[in-house]
Motif scaffolding. Sequence first.
Motif, PDB file in Angstrom:
ATOM      1  N   LEU A 195      48.885  30.594 -75.524  1.00 39.69           N
ATOM      2  CA  LEU A 195      49.199  29.526 -74.825  1.00 39.69           C
ATOM      3  C   LEU A 195      49.684  27.872 -75.284  1.00 39.69           C
ATOM      4  N   ASN A 196      50.350  28.155 -75.703  1.00 39.41           N
ATOM      5  CA  ASN A 196      50.759  26.082 -76.019  1.00 39.41           C
ATOM      6  C   ASN A 196      51.467  25.927 -75.114  1.00 39.41           C
ATOM      7  N   LEU A 197      51.473  24.846 -74.766  1.00 40.72           N
ATOM      8  CA  LEU A 197      51.885  23.344 -73.905  1.00 40.72           C
ATOM      9  C   LEU A 197      51.947  22.180 -74.594  1.00 40.72           C
ATOM     10  N   ASN A 198      53.328  21.672 -74.773  1.00 39.53           N
ATOM     11  CA  ASN A 198      53.407  20.257 -75.321  1.00 39.53           C
ATOM     12  C   ASN A 198      54.124  19.862 -74.757  1.00 39.53           C
ATOM     13  N   LEU A 199      53.621  18.237 -74.057  1.00 41.90           N
ATOM     14  CA  LEU A 199      54.580  16.891 -73.626  1.00 41.90           C
ATOM     15  C   LEU A 199      54.470  15.776 -74.475  1.00 41.90           C
ATOM     16  N   GLU A 200      56.020  15.256 -74.217  1.00 46.46           N
ATOM     17  CA  GLU A 200      56.369  14.070 -75.339  1.00 46.46           C
ATOM     18  C   GLU A 200      57.326  13.590 -74.268  1.00 46.46           C
ATOM     19  N   PHE A 201      57.136  11.878 -74.292  1.00 48.07           N
ATOM     20  CA  PHE A 201      57.886  11.182 -74.270  1.00 48.07           C
ATOM     21  C   PHE A 201      58.002   9.667 -74.995  1.00 48.07           C
ATOM     22  N   THR A 212      53.639  36.234 -83.992  1.00 49.98           N
ATOM     23  CA  THR A 212      54.836  36.581 -82.894  1.00 49.98           C
ATOM     24  C   THR A 212      55.058  36.172 -81.696  1.00 49.98           C
ATOM     25  N   GLY A 213      56.122  35.399 -81.307  1.00 56.74           N
ATOM     26  CA  GLY A 213      56.255  35.212 -80.266  1.00 56.74           C
ATOM     27  C   GLY A 213      56.907  34.704 -79.530  1.00 56.74           C
ATOM     28  N   THR A 214      57.356  33.527 -78.586  1.00 57.36           N
ATOM     29  CA  THR A 214      58.627  32.794 -77.869  1.00 57.36           C
ATOM     30  C   THR A 214      58.532  31.382 -77.521  1.00 57.36           C
ATOM     31  N   LYS A 215      59.482  30.571 -77.820  1.00 56.39           N
ATOM     32  CA  LYS A 215      59.194  29.198 -77.510  1.00 56.39           C
ATOM     33  C   LYS A 215      60.773  29.139 -76.369  1.00 56.39           C
ATOM     34  N   ILE A 216      59.851  28.577 -75.480  1.00 55.76           N
ATOM     35  CA  ILE A 216      61.019  27.983 -74.268  1.00 55.76           C
ATOM     36  C   ILE A 216      60.743  26.090 -74.718  1.00 55.76           C
ATOM     37  N   LYS A 217      61.997  25.525 -74.702  1.00 49.65           N
ATOM     38  CA  LYS A 217      62.261  24.101 -74.820  1.00 49.65           C
ATOM     39  C   LYS A 217      63.089  23.659 -73.442  1.00 49.65           C
ATOM     40  N   TYR A 218      62.365  22.058 -73.247  1.00 48.95           N
ATOM     41  CA  TYR A 218      63.667  21.310 -71.960  1.00 48.95           C
ATOM     42  C   TYR A 218      63.156  20.015 -72.886  1.00 48.95           C
ATOM     43  N   HIS A 219      64.871  19.447 -73.638  1.00 51.49           N
ATOM     44  CA  HIS A 219      64.721  19.255 -74.139  1.00 51.49           C
ATOM     45  C   HIS A 219      64.072  18.791 -74.771  1.00 51.49           C
ATOM     46  N   MET A 257      57.008  25.171 -74.237  1.00 53.37           N
ATOM     47  CA  MET A 257      55.724  25.768 -73.835  1.00 53.37           C
ATOM     48  C   MET A 257      56.258  27.023 -75.399  1.00 53.37           C
ATOM     49  N   LYS A 258      54.911  27.604 -75.846  1.00 56.40           N
ATOM     50  CA  LYS A 258      54.607  28.714 -76.736  1.00 56.40           C
ATOM     51  C   LYS A 258      53.999  29.687 -76.196  1.00 56.40           C
ATOM     52  N   MET A 259      54.189  31.373 -76.816  1.00 63.32           N
ATOM     53  CA  MET A 259      53.211  32.673 -75.720  1.00 63.32           C
ATOM     54  C   MET A 259      53.032  32.960 -76.748  1.00 63.32           C
ATOM     55  N   ILE A 299      64.321  32.260 -84.500  1.00 62.10           N
ATOM     56  CA  ILE A 299      65.858  32.339 -84.229  1.00 62.10           C
ATOM     57  C   ILE A 299      65.928  32.181 -82.642  1.00 62.10           C
ATOM     58  N   PRO A 300      67.891  32.194 -82.273  1.00 63.82           N
ATOM     59  CA  PRO A 300      67.186  32.463 -81.034  1.00 63.82           C
ATOM     60  C   PRO A 300      67.845  33.163 -80.466  1.00 63.82           C
ATOM     61  N   PRO A 301      67.336  34.225 -79.644  1.00 64.39           N
ATOM     62  CA  PRO A 301      67.825  35.719 -78.994  1.00 64.39           C
ATOM     63  C   PRO A 301      69.527  35.802 -79.052  1.00 64.39           C
ATOM     64  N   ILE A 302      69.459  34.198 -78.107  1.00 65.27           N
ATOM     65  CA  ILE A 302      70.661  34.493 -77.513  1.00 65.27           C
ATOM     66  C   ILE A 302      71.688  33.573 -77.819  1.00 65.27           C
ATOM     67  N   TYR A 303      73.385  33.600 -78.397  1.00 61.80           N
ATOM     68  CA  TYR A 303      74.167  32.826 -78.702  1.00 61.80           C
ATOM     69  C   TYR A 303      73.687  31.249 -78.744  1.00 61.80           C
ATOM     70  N   LYS A 304      73.327  30.743 -79.514  1.00 64.58           N
ATOM     71  CA  LYS A 304      73.417  29.008 -79.071  1.00 64.58           C
ATOM     72  C   LYS A 304      72.473  28.504 -78.078  1.00 64.58           C
ATOM     73  N   ALA A 305      71.445  29.567 -77.549  1.00 58.62           N
ATOM     74  CA  ALA A 305      70.642  29.177 -76.952  1.00 58.62           C
ATOM     75  C   ALA A 305      69.623  28.424 -77.416  1.00 58.62           C
ATOM     76  N   ALA A 306      69.212  27.170 -77.106  1.00 50.60           N
ATOM     77  CA  ALA A 306      67.970  26.125 -77.974  1.00 50.60           C
ATOM     78  C   ALA A 306      67.093  25.923 -77.442  1.00 50.60           C
ATOM     79  N   TRP A 307      67.328  26.427 -75.766  1.00 49.56           N
ATOM     80  CA  TRP A 307      66.089  26.107 -75.146  1.00 49.56           C
ATOM     81  C   TRP A 307      64.840  27.343 -75.404  1.00 49.56           C
TER      82      TRP A 307
END
Length: 214
Positions: free
Chosen positions: A208-214, A173-180, A185-187, A140-148
Motif C-alpha cells: 500500500l502506497n500513499l502519496n500527498l502532493e501540494f 499488478t494493482g490499482t491506483k486511485i488519484k484525487y486531482h 493511493m496504490k494497492m 489503463i482505466p477500466p472505466i471509459y475516461k475514469a482518470a481517478w
Amino acid sequence: MKKYLVAALFFISVVIVSSQERHFQVWNQNKLEVRINEHISVGASEKIHYKPTAGDISLKFGDVFIKRQFAHWFDGGLAGRVLWIKDETGWLQEHRPMIFANLSSGLGNLDFEISNRMEYRMYKHLDYHFRHRQMLSVEIPPIYKAAWFKLYVAEEGFIRFDEEKFHLARFYTGTKIKYHRSFEMKMYYVLEKSKKSFHWNTSDILGLNLNLEF
C-alpha cells in the motif's frame, strides 16, 4: 459483480497458498511532495517491509529528494536515502545518494512510464558499489475516461556494478486511485525474485502506497 468477487477470492487464495511455500511480506510506503514553483518540487518518503511470519520489520528507509519537470513527458532529480536492513547480526545501515529520470507517454487509454535511477550504495562493513534501477509501468482505466481509478502492471529490475550484476526483479499488478493532483493511493501485489549467493529466492508481497502532493 459475481465474477469480480470470484476473481478477488481466487487471487487472495493464491497469495495465501503461495506465501506458505515462499517468503511473504507486507509493504507500506508514504510520500509527501511540495511544489516550490511550476517546475521544481521537493519531498520526502518513508517505507517499511514487514514479515508476518517473523512478526517483525525487515527493512525500513527514509529519503529526501528534489525534482524538476523539464517537460510534460520528462522529469528528473536528485535524492538521498538512509536505509536499514535487518539480518542475523542486527541492523545493517546503508547510505545511498541517487540520481533519477522519468519518461512518460500515452497511447490511447494506456499510459506508459519508464523510470531510471542510478544509486551509489555505501555501507559501514560492506563494499561500496553502484547500482542501476529500471522500471516500466503501464496504466489503463477500466472505466471509459475514469482518470481517478486505474489498473496497472509494472516490471522492475536492479543491476549491480560488481560480480552480482542482475540480482533483483519485481513484477507488479494493482490499482491506483488519484484525487486531482493532491492524493494518490496504490494497492498492489508483487512477485519478487532476489539473488543471494547465486541462489534465487521468491517472495510474494502485498503493498500500500500513499502519496500527498501540494
